[in-house]
Design an enzyme around this catalytic site. Structure first.
Site, PDB file in Angstrom:
ATOM      1  CG  HIS A  42      12.391 -60.468  98.381  1.00 21.87           C
ATOM      2  ND1 HIS A  42      13.317 -59.189  98.564  1.00 21.87           N
ATOM      3  CD2 HIS A  42      11.532 -60.370  97.337  1.00 21.87           C
ATOM      4  CE1 HIS A  42      12.898 -58.482  97.589  1.00 21.87           C
ATOM      5  NE2 HIS A  42      11.964 -58.966  96.876  1.00 21.87           N
ATOM      6  CB  SER A  43      14.564 -63.767 103.858  1.00 23.52           C
ATOM      7  OG  SER A  43      13.186 -62.688 104.327  1.00 23.52           O
ATOM      8  CD  GLU A  44      11.295 -66.785 104.739  1.00 19.36           C
ATOM      9  OE1 GLU A  44      11.920 -67.436 105.334  1.00 19.36           O
ATOM     10  OE2 GLU A  44      11.430 -65.427 104.816  1.00 19.36           O
ATOM     11  CB  THR A  45       9.068 -65.425  97.171  1.00 20.88           C
ATOM     12  OG1 THR A  45      10.247 -64.646  96.971  1.00 20.88           O
ATOM     13  CG2 THR A  45       7.972 -65.230  96.109  1.00 20.88           C
ATOM     14  CG  HIS A  72       8.771 -61.400 106.054  1.00 17.02           C
ATOM     15  ND1 HIS A  72       9.290 -62.653 106.179  1.00 17.02           N
ATOM     16  CD2 HIS A  72       9.039 -60.935 104.892  1.00 17.02           C
ATOM     17  CE1 HIS A  72      10.064 -62.942 105.069  1.00 17.02           C
ATOM     18  NE2 HIS A  72      10.171 -61.772 104.392  1.00 17.02           N
TER      19      HIS A  72
END
Length: 267
Positions: A42-45, A72
């Site tokens: 994912h773009s961030e975890t 997000h």
């Protein structure tokens, strides 16, 4: 440890911005968290850890680097905690200071989640070499915030039709680039897209931290503190913003897609 995927800034699954959320039992090494984030893709975890007598620790990793602010994935984390029984105001200790969330609605997970983030007013800046060329647009204004560049273009159609040269954009020394214009559908006040190839995120579906910049920028232009932003990625999403001095309240909904157990032990 529990691991989740949550779609943020959406009230429907498979829209908005997916984030990983890992509920840590104990502190984890940076290298291990980075490896989990790379696996999640994912773009961030987000990695959250309860701490006695203080705010929960919250950190965010892209597939390649740790970032200092992520909206997000914070929304996703709060959504998970509320769905597990948390209520009211939550505090998180982060690289950007203490951030807070709150929840409207009668039942956990049903209401709008608000986040209190630092505002980041952009200042006018000269476009660095490769920025305009990689976007292929004629900018009306170029600015710089703490982490990113902001590029205003003529209208929402220009934002929608962008096909940037991501290889060239990755040579620009910045976390990411937001491209923005006034809204044109009668619902969103402004629109944007966010590209961060240098941070391992070619295009981010919905970027909460970018709205810490977009909110003060467009609030000054429109003369209103409360606005609605639409991010025009393929998945798309809505971020409601309220400027409060040097802080920005970001609000949105989220949907859990799956949850499970992370079986890889800490080293």
């Amino acid at each position: 440890m529990r691991l989740y995927t949550v779609d943020s800034f959406s009230d429907r699954p498979f829209r908005g911005n997916p984030a990983g959320v890992c509920l840590l039992d104990t502190p984890a090494p940076d290298e291990w968290m980075q490896a989990v984030a790379a696996e999640m893709r994912h773009s961030e975890t987000a990695f959250v850890l309860d701490q006695d007598g203080g705010p929960r620790s919250l950190r965010w990793f892209t597939p390649t680097v740790e970032v200092a602010l992520c909206g997000h994935a914070t929304l996703a984390t709060a959504h998970v905690l509320y769905s597990l029984g948390a209520s009211g105001r939550l505090e998180f200790s982060t690289l950007s200071g203490v951030l807070t969330t709150d929840q409207a609605g009668d039942q956990a997970g049903d209401g709008l989640i608000t986040m209190d983030f630092p505002a980041s007013r952009p200042t006018e800046a000269q476009a660095p070499e490769g920025l305009v060329e990689s976007l292929g647009v004629k900018p009306l204004w170029v600015g710089r915030s703490q982490f990113d560049f902001l590029v205003e273009v003529e209208n929402a159609d220009v934002v929608r039709s962008l096909t940037p040269d991501l290889d060239l954009l990755s040579t620009v020394e910045t976390r990411g680039v937001m491209v923005t214009a006034p809204g044109d559908d009668g619902e969103a006040d402004f629109v944007s897209r966010f590209f961060g190839p240098r941070a391992g995120v070619p295009e981010d579906p919905v970027t909460g931290s970018a709205h810490c910049v977009l909110s003060p920028y467009w609030s000054e232009r429109f003369g209103r503190d409360t606005l609605v932003g639409a991010q025009l990625s393929e998945r798309g999403g809505i971020v409601r913003t309220t400027l409060r001095g040097d802080r920005v309240e970001l609000a949105g909904r989220a949907v859990t897609i799956w949850s499970g157990n992370l079986t890889v032990p800490l080293p």
